[in-house]
Design a protein around this motif. Structure first.
Motif, PDB file in Angstrom:
ATOM      1  N   ASP A  73      47.806  25.994  47.384  1.00  0.00           N
ATOM      2  CA  ASP A  73      46.490  26.284  46.801  1.00  0.00           C
ATOM      3  C   ASP A  73      46.456  27.669  46.176  1.00  0.00           C
ATOM      4  N   PHE A  74      47.082  28.607  46.879  1.00  0.00           N
ATOM      5  CA  PHE A  74      47.089  29.986  46.397  1.00  0.00           C
ATOM      6  C   PHE A  74      47.762  30.072  45.022  1.00  0.00           C
ATOM      7  N   VAL A  75      48.884  29.409  44.873  1.00  0.00           N
ATOM      8  CA  VAL A  75      49.606  29.436  43.601  1.00  0.00           C
ATOM      9  C   VAL A  75      48.812  28.731  42.507  1.00  0.00           C
ATOM     10  N   SER A  76      48.253  27.587  42.844  1.00  0.00           N
ATOM     11  CA  SER A  76      47.579  26.782  41.823  1.00  0.00           C
ATOM     12  C   SER A  76      46.250  27.370  41.357  1.00  0.00           C
ATOM     13  N   CYS A  77      45.632  28.237  42.152  1.00  0.00           N
ATOM     14  CA  CYS A  77      44.317  28.764  41.785  1.00  0.00           C
ATOM     15  C   CYS A  77      44.379  30.036  40.940  1.00  0.00           C
ATOM     16  N   GLN A  78      45.573  30.582  40.729  1.00  0.00           N
ATOM     17  CA  GLN A  78      45.660  31.902  40.113  1.00  0.00           C
ATOM     18  C   GLN A  78      45.036  31.966  38.714  1.00  0.00           C
ATOM     19  N   LYS A  79      45.081  30.884  37.959  1.00  0.00           N
ATOM     20  CA  LYS A  79      44.515  30.896  36.608  1.00  0.00           C
ATOM     21  C   LYS A  79      43.048  30.458  36.589  1.00  0.00           C
ATOM     22  N   LYS A  80      42.526  30.112  37.763  1.00  0.00           N
ATOM     23  CA  LYS A  80      41.134  29.687  37.849  1.00  0.00           C
ATOM     24  C   LYS A  80      40.208  30.897  37.940  1.00  0.00           C
ATOM     25  N   VAL A  81      38.987  30.733  37.492  1.00  0.00           N
ATOM     26  CA  VAL A  81      37.994  31.803  37.566  1.00  0.00           C
ATOM     27  C   VAL A  81      37.437  31.869  38.981  1.00  0.00           C
ATOM     28  N   MET A  82      37.394  33.090  39.528  1.00  0.00           N
ATOM     29  CA  MET A  82      36.830  33.293  40.857  1.00  0.00           C
ATOM     30  C   MET A  82      35.305  33.377  40.746  1.00  0.00           C
ATOM     31  N   ASP A  83      34.612  32.621  41.590  1.00  0.00           N
ATOM     32  CA  ASP A  83      33.152  32.629  41.496  1.00  0.00           C
ATOM     33  C   ASP A  83      32.596  33.992  41.906  1.00  0.00           C
ATOM     34  N   LYS A  84      31.420  34.287  41.422  1.00  0.00           N
ATOM     35  CA  LYS A  84      30.823  35.612  41.571  1.00  0.00           C
ATOM     36  C   LYS A  84      30.663  36.012  43.039  1.00  0.00           C
ATOM     37  N   GLU A  85      30.160  35.106  43.849  1.00  0.00           N
ATOM     38  CA  GLU A  85      29.943  35.415  45.263  1.00  0.00           C
ATOM     39  C   GLU A  85      31.258  35.655  45.989  1.00  0.00           C
ATOM     40  N   GLY A  86      32.236  34.790  45.725  1.00  0.00           N
ATOM     41  CA  GLY A  86      33.530  34.950  46.354  1.00  0.00           C
ATOM     42  C   GLY A  86      34.208  36.249  45.947  1.00  0.00           C
ATOM     43  N   LYS A  87      34.057  36.606  44.678  1.00  0.00           N
ATOM     44  CA  LYS A  87      34.665  37.842  44.181  1.00  0.00           C
ATOM     45  C   LYS A  87      34.044  39.060  44.863  1.00  0.00           C
ATOM     46  N   ALA A  88      32.715  39.054  44.997  1.00  0.00           N
ATOM     47  CA  ALA A  88      32.031  40.177  45.639  1.00  0.00           C
ATOM     48  C   ALA A  88      32.484  40.327  47.092  1.00  0.00           C
ATOM     49  N   HIS A  89      32.637  39.195  47.769  1.00  0.00           N
ATOM     50  CA  HIS A  89      33.065  39.217  49.171  1.00  0.00           C
ATOM     51  C   HIS A  89      34.494  39.745  49.289  1.00  0.00           C
ATOM     52  N   TYR A  90      35.362  39.272  48.407  1.00  0.00           N
ATOM     53  CA  TYR A  90      36.760  39.693  48.439  1.00  0.00           C
ATOM     54  C   TYR A  90      36.900  41.173  48.118  1.00  0.00           C
ATOM     55  N   ILE A  91      36.122  41.667  47.177  1.00  0.00           N
ATOM     56  CA  ILE A  91      36.167  43.084  46.834  1.00  0.00           C
ATOM     57  C   ILE A  91      35.752  43.935  48.039  1.00  0.00           C
ATOM     58  N   ARG A  92      34.732  43.474  48.768  1.00  0.00           N
ATOM     59  CA  ARG A  92      34.330  44.192  49.987  1.00  0.00           C
ATOM     60  C   ARG A  92      35.466  44.196  51.000  1.00  0.00           C
ATOM     61  N   ASP A  93      36.150  43.065  51.131  1.00  0.00           N
ATOM     62  CA  ASP A  93      37.301  42.990  52.036  1.00  0.00           C
ATOM     63  C   ASP A  93      38.355  44.032  51.672  1.00  0.00           C
ATOM     64  N   ILE A  94      38.683  44.105  50.400  1.00  0.00           N
ATOM     65  CA  ILE A  94      39.744  45.011  49.948  1.00  0.00           C
ATOM     66  C   ILE A  94      39.338  46.467  50.170  1.00  0.00           C
ATOM     67  N   LYS A  95      38.093  46.776  49.936  1.00  0.00           N
ATOM     68  CA  LYS A  95      37.640  48.160  50.154  1.00  0.00           C
ATOM     69  C   LYS A  95      37.701  48.526  51.634  1.00  0.00           C
ATOM     70  N   GLU A  96      37.410  47.564  52.514  1.00  0.00           N
ATOM     71  CA  GLU A  96      37.556  47.805  53.948  1.00  0.00           C
ATOM     72  C   GLU A  96      39.018  48.026  54.308  1.00  0.00           C
ATOM     73  N   ALA A  97      39.893  47.218  53.722  1.00  0.00           N
ATOM     74  CA  ALA A  97      41.322  47.381  53.969  1.00  0.00           C
ATOM     75  C   ALA A  97      41.804  48.738  53.469  1.00  0.00           C
ATOM     76  N   GLY A  98      41.224  49.198  52.366  1.00  0.00           N
ATOM     77  CA  GLY A  98      41.578  50.504  51.835  1.00  0.00           C
ATOM     78  C   GLY A  98      41.215  51.643  52.768  1.00  0.00           C
ATOM     79  N   LYS A  99      40.238  51.409  53.627  1.00  0.00           N
ATOM     80  CA  LYS A  99      39.835  52.419  54.618  1.00  0.00           C
ATOM     81  C   LYS A  99      40.718  52.368  55.864  1.00  0.00           C
TER      82      LYS A  99
END
Length: 289
Positions: free
Chosen positions: A47-73
């Protein structure tokens, strides 16, 4: 690319590229970005490989960005998504429990394959999130498994994991073996074994986010080995086994401790895939009564 520059139609690949670069800039492992994407969106490798060219939905993107910023801390990614995998099973983890390590999974696989077919009575000392006790019970349903911990919050997490995974285990709040009775065919433990002198060389995320009660031990990391060995005398059945995870510099010291309390037992050290001392194995030859 900063988050403000994301297109409305950013693909998974574009968001992943930003996340990897962001973590690298923060001096964190960029591979965390891939792991978080797979776990946050419950993606298999296919799934991870096949979704790379797909558009990430707005809500999912916002959640993932928050995850990454937490990981950055420096927050562990397992705490961000609230779980880690052990023996192909998903376990809840919190800041009250240690995050399961691959080294523990390795020795679990080795010992579970070597046990006799008859039902055993098993004790897991310092169960934490319950990975050893639960995995053992699921692999060997006929065994009686008792899991103990001095931390009630850790036991609460372990109980949730056991319920979700369908493992019938007895959980006991206990300081070492004080609140359990009887003898055991097998005693397991991955106790705290890091000495205070090692604190300065440890990863900051471990120090900042994982429970110190499950990490550090007095007497240069040997305190709990002495307690477990001492309290296991008369509790480990004749021909019973005890397996203890150890720090890579502690093998010789823990072996001597076990030989002191079980002088007629066979005590050996096993290494992990990196050729580091990882476990002590005690094979009892006497009831010690």
């Amino acid at each position: 690319m900063n988050t403000e520059s994301f297109k409305e139609s950013s693909t998974y690949a574009e968001v992943l590229s930003w996340a990897s670069s962001f973590l690298k800039q923060k001096k964190k492992d960029p591979n965390i970005a891939k792991w978080l994407m797979k776990e946050r969106f419950s993606l298999s490798l296919t799934d991870f490989v096949s979704c790379q060219k797909k558009v990430m939905d707005k809500e999912g993107k916002a959640h993932y960005i928050r995850d990454i910023k937490e990981a950055g801390k420096g927050r562990p990614p397992q705490h961000i998504v609230g779980h880690e995998w052990f023996y192909d099973r998903k376990f809840q983890v919190t800041e009250s429990t240690l995050i399961p390590r691959p080294e523990t999974e390795e020795w679990f696989y080795d010992y579970i394959e070597s046990l006799p077919k008859r039902p055993l009575r098993v004790l897991d000392v310092g169960t934490g999130s319950g990975v050893l006790a639960i995995s053992h019970k699921l692999e060997r349903p006929k065994d009686e498994v008792i899991a103990i911990d001095i931390s009630q919050p850790a036991l609460d997490v372990a109980k949730i994991n056991a319920q979700k995974l369908g493992a019938d285990i007895s959980f006991v709040l206990s300081d070492m073996l004080s609140n359990v009775s009887g003898e055991f065919d097998l005693i397991l433990s991955n106790p705290p074994y890091i000495s205070q002198s090692e604190r300065s060389v440890m990863d900051e995320s471990v120090i900042d986010f994982e429970p110190h009660i499950a990490l550090f031990a007095e007497e240069e990391g040997l305190y709990f080995y002495k307690k477990i060995a001492e309290q296991s005398v008369g509790r480990l059945k004749k021909e019973g086994r005890m397996i203890l995870e150890i720090g890579y510099q502690e093998g010789g010291y823990v072996k001597k401790i076990c030989q002191k309390y079980f002088p007629k037992a066979t005590v050996t050290i096993s290494k992990d895939i990196n050729n580091h001392d990882r476990t002590i194995h005690v094979k009892n030859r006497t009831s010690n009564k």
